[in-house]
Design a protein around this motif. Structure first.
Motif, PDB file in Angstrom:
ATOM      1  N   LYS A   1       1.029  -1.221  -0.141  1.00  5.60           N
ATOM      2  CA  LYS A   1      -0.099   0.020   0.085  1.00  5.60           C
ATOM      3  C   LYS A   1       0.598   1.232  -0.166  1.00  5.60           C
ATOM      4  O   LYS A   1       0.397   2.418  -0.582  1.00  5.60           O
ATOM      5  CB  LYS A   1      -1.011  -0.129   1.185  1.00  5.60           C
ATOM      6  CG  LYS A   1      -0.273  -0.031   2.564  1.00  5.60           C
ATOM      7  CD  LYS A   1      -1.277  -0.112   3.672  1.00  5.60           C
ATOM      8  CE  LYS A   1      -1.507  -1.733   3.819  1.00  5.60           C
ATOM      9  NZ  LYS A   1      -2.681  -2.031   4.837  1.00  5.60           N
TER      10      LYS A   1
ATOM     11  N   ASP B   1      -5.042  -6.007  -0.175  1.00  5.54           N
ATOM     12  CA  ASP B   1      -5.397  -5.505   1.174  1.00  5.54           C
ATOM     13  C   ASP B   1      -6.906  -5.925   1.306  1.00  5.54           C
ATOM     14  O   ASP B   1      -7.651  -5.869   0.362  1.00  5.54           O
ATOM     15  CB  ASP B   1      -5.063  -3.999   1.230  1.00  5.54           C
ATOM     16  CG  ASP B   1      -4.902  -3.521   2.445  1.00  5.54           C
ATOM     17  OD1 ASP B   1      -4.976  -4.274   3.531  1.00  5.54           O
ATOM     18  OD2 ASP B   1      -4.564  -2.307   2.767  1.00  5.54           O
ATOM     19  N   SER B   2      -7.175  -6.471   2.494  1.00  3.02           N
ATOM     20  CA  SER B   2      -8.542  -7.166   2.771  1.00  3.02           C
ATOM     21  C   SER B   2      -9.589  -6.090   2.665  1.00  3.02           C
ATOM     22  O   SER B   2     -10.912  -6.519   1.926  1.00  3.02           O
ATOM     23  CB  SER B   2      -8.488  -7.910   3.879  1.00  3.02           C
ATOM     24  OG  SER B   2      -8.269  -6.949   5.154  1.00  3.02           O
ATOM     25  N   GLU B   3      -9.332  -4.997   3.314  1.00  2.66           N
ATOM     26  CA  GLU B   3     -10.642  -3.695   3.003  1.00  2.66           C
ATOM     27  C   GLU B   3     -10.834  -3.453   1.567  1.00  2.66           C
ATOM     28  O   GLU B   3     -12.009  -3.301   1.142  1.00  2.66           O
ATOM     29  CB  GLU B   3     -10.018  -2.761   3.862  1.00  2.66           C
ATOM     30  CG  GLU B   3     -10.020  -2.843   5.388  1.00  2.66           C
ATOM     31  CD  GLU B   3      -8.781  -3.460   5.841  1.00  2.66           C
ATOM     32  OE1 GLU B   3      -7.987  -3.875   4.855  1.00  2.66           O
ATOM     33  OE2 GLU B   3      -8.585  -3.860   6.936  1.00  2.66           O
TER      34      GLU B   3
ATOM     35  N   ASN C   1      -1.854   2.268  10.091  1.00  4.89           N
ATOM     36  CA  ASN C   1      -2.454   1.464   9.015  1.00  4.89           C
ATOM     37  C   ASN C   1      -3.836   2.070   8.401  1.00  4.89           C
ATOM     38  O   ASN C   1      -3.803   1.943   7.102  1.00  4.89           O
ATOM     39  CB  ASN C   1      -2.550   0.008   9.205  1.00  4.89           C
ATOM     40  CG  ASN C   1      -2.842  -0.970   8.278  1.00  4.89           C
ATOM     41  OD1 ASN C   1      -2.353  -0.778   7.190  1.00  4.89           O
ATOM     42  ND2 ASN C   1      -3.843  -1.620   8.426  1.00  4.89           N
TER      43      ASN C   1
ATOM     44  N   GLU D   1      -4.747   3.316   4.569  1.00  2.62           N
ATOM     45  CA  GLU D   1      -5.598   2.711   3.852  1.00  2.62           C
ATOM     46  C   GLU D   1      -6.702   3.367   3.332  1.00  2.62           C
ATOM     47  O   GLU D   1      -7.278   3.166   2.239  1.00  2.62           O
ATOM     48  CB  GLU D   1      -6.502   1.411   4.588  1.00  2.62           C
ATOM     49  CG  GLU D   1      -5.550   0.398   4.842  1.00  2.62           C
ATOM     50  CD  GLU D   1      -6.005  -1.051   5.507  1.00  2.62           C
ATOM     51  OE1 GLU D   1      -5.501  -1.907   6.027  1.00  2.62           O
ATOM     52  OE2 GLU D   1      -7.156  -0.831   6.177  1.00  2.62           O
TER      53      GLU D   1
HETATM   54 MG    MG Z   1      -5.888  -4.263   5.563  1.00  6.97          MG
END
Ligand code: MG
Ligand code: NDP
Length: 389
Positions: free
Chosen positions: A126, A151-153, A218, A222
């Motif tokens: 990221k 990235d999971s989100e 983080n 994000e």
């Molecule tokens: Mg994440």
């Protein structure tokens, strides 16, 4: 009918995302790994080479690259090193997709070169988008390559956008676990040790992102990542604390509908989704059990205590080179915190001070981004008494 294998390259193959990417590759059996890169962990890299037989590998540290050459002298594998080597891996001719799973701004140049060479990007790194999103996204568009979020989100948001018109997004609801210190106040954070901060409640990740989760930097990174990936203004990205990490993020539409993506916390899902998009494959693992779960709770983020998030919004609003200062100050601060040379609260303190001292460069070139990174490090090193190694 047997289909041709898809070819991929991985930057950061020995890390948390890198090893999970190789687990996904191993479980599916129809991806060919053509190139790998790591920092210094040559024993794991050697195992990966013997299993996946790439044609080229990069080891960042020159001495370790020499050691690896000797260790695999029985194999027809080219060993390269340094930034040139990382770029060679990123643009390996046969690969169609590059997984960027290195930590930090080191990913900028290889990612850009891979895009120029027409590779799709499965993006975990990221920090690259945070600092150079204004260069990467238009370049990807121009070259017709896809930036697929890992990235999971962001994978969740990407999945929520399927079949929808992005112009009709009202806002993005970016979920956050709140990290290991959720609910604590500033007075309780003075003496936090690296060991305490490295214990994330839901995810097992690399050290740097685990510390970033504890400071909520983080989540700040994000927010910026989401802005670039989905073309949404930061004012329209709202952080929602949801401690169990079950809802991976949501999108609210103009008509008030909210679409969410849920699942157990397992990075292999977003990794596999990026590797095979738009196809969904079987993925072994636990499924959500709503009876066991019984409730999902929500909270507002505490930005007084966890200033990383507020500072990220500030850096993004100022734009230009300021997100680079935010990120570079954090990268240095986290590494000093992990060495025991900086306090936990000192991390966001350094970011704040560096942001205040920096004069924004509008629309910075890649060279200016890298110069700003250097400026930030020099500024911090000259204002705080820490060693240079
Ligand atoms: Mg994440
Ligand atoms: P790790 O620290 O676990 O792994 C980092 C990888 O990068 C290792 O393979 C490391 O090699 C390699 N590396 C480090 N420096 C260099 C270098 N100079 N040249 C080549 N390779 C290098 O990190 P994570 O996997 O946790 O994170 C990777 C990225 O993904 C980060 O940007 C993070 O924010 C993002 N991310 C991670 C998530 C996670 O669950 N882990 C979730 C969402 C995003 P070596 O092992 O030899 O040091």
């Amino acid at each position: 009918m047997a289909e041709r294998k898809k070819n991929i390259a991985i930057l950061g193959s020995t890390g948390s995302i890198g090893t999970q990417t190789l687990e996904v590759v191993r479980a599916n059996g129809d991806i060919k790994v053509t190139a790998l890169a790591a920092g210094s962990n040559i024993s794991l890299l050697e195992q990966q080479i013997r299993e996946f037989m790439p044609s080229i590998v990069c080891v960042w540290e020159k001495g370790r690259a020499e050691e690896l050459k000797l260790a695999i002298s029985d194999l027809p594998v080219k060993v390269v090193t340094g930034m040139e080597g990382l770029i060679e891996v990123a643009i390996e001719p046969k690969s169609e997709l590059l997984v960027t799973a290195v930590v930090g701004m080191i990913g900028i140049c290889p990612t850009i070169e891979a895009i120029k060479a027409g590779k799709d990007i499965a993006l975990a790194n990221k920090e690259t988008l945070v600092t150079a999103g204004h260069v990467i996204m238009p370049l990807a568009k121009e070259k017709g390559v896809q930036i697929l979020p890992v990235d999971s989100e962001h994978s969740a948001i990407f999945q929520c956008l399927n079949g929808e018109n992005r112009l009709q997004i009202e806002k993005i609801l970016l979920t956050a676990s709140g990290g290991p210190f959720l609910g604590k106040k500033k007075e309780q954070l003075f003496d936090i040790t690296p060991e305490q901060a490295l214990k994330h409640p839901n995810w097992s990740m690399g050290k740097k992102i685990t510390i970033d989760s504890a400071t909520m930097v983080n989540k700040g990174l994000e927010v910026m990542e989401a802005k670039w990936l989905f073309g949404v203004e930061v004012e329209n990205i709202q952080v929602v604390v949801q401690p169990k990490s079950i809802i991976h993020s949501m999108v609210e539409w103009k008509d008030g509908a909210v679409i969410a993506q849920l699942g157990t916390p397992d990075m292999k899902l977003p990794i596999q989704y990026a590797l095979y998009y738009p196809e969904r494959r079987f993925l072994a693992g636990e499924r959500l059990d709503f009876w066991k779960l019984s409730e999902i709770t929500f909270e507002k983020p505490d930005i007084e205590t966890f200033q990383g998030l507020a500072l990220a919004y500030q850096a993004m609003k100022q734009g230009g080179s300021m997100p680079t200062v935010f990120n570079a100050a954090n990268e240095l601060a986290v590494s000093e915190f992990l060495k025991g040379k900086l306090s936990f609260l000192g991390i966001t303190e350094w970011i704040k001070e560096a942001i205040q001292a920096h004069k924004t460069i509008k629309n910075p070139t890649v060279d200016e981004i890298l110069e700003t990174e250097q400026w930030t490090r020099e500024w911090i090193l000259s204002n705080y008494s820490i060693s240079r190694n």
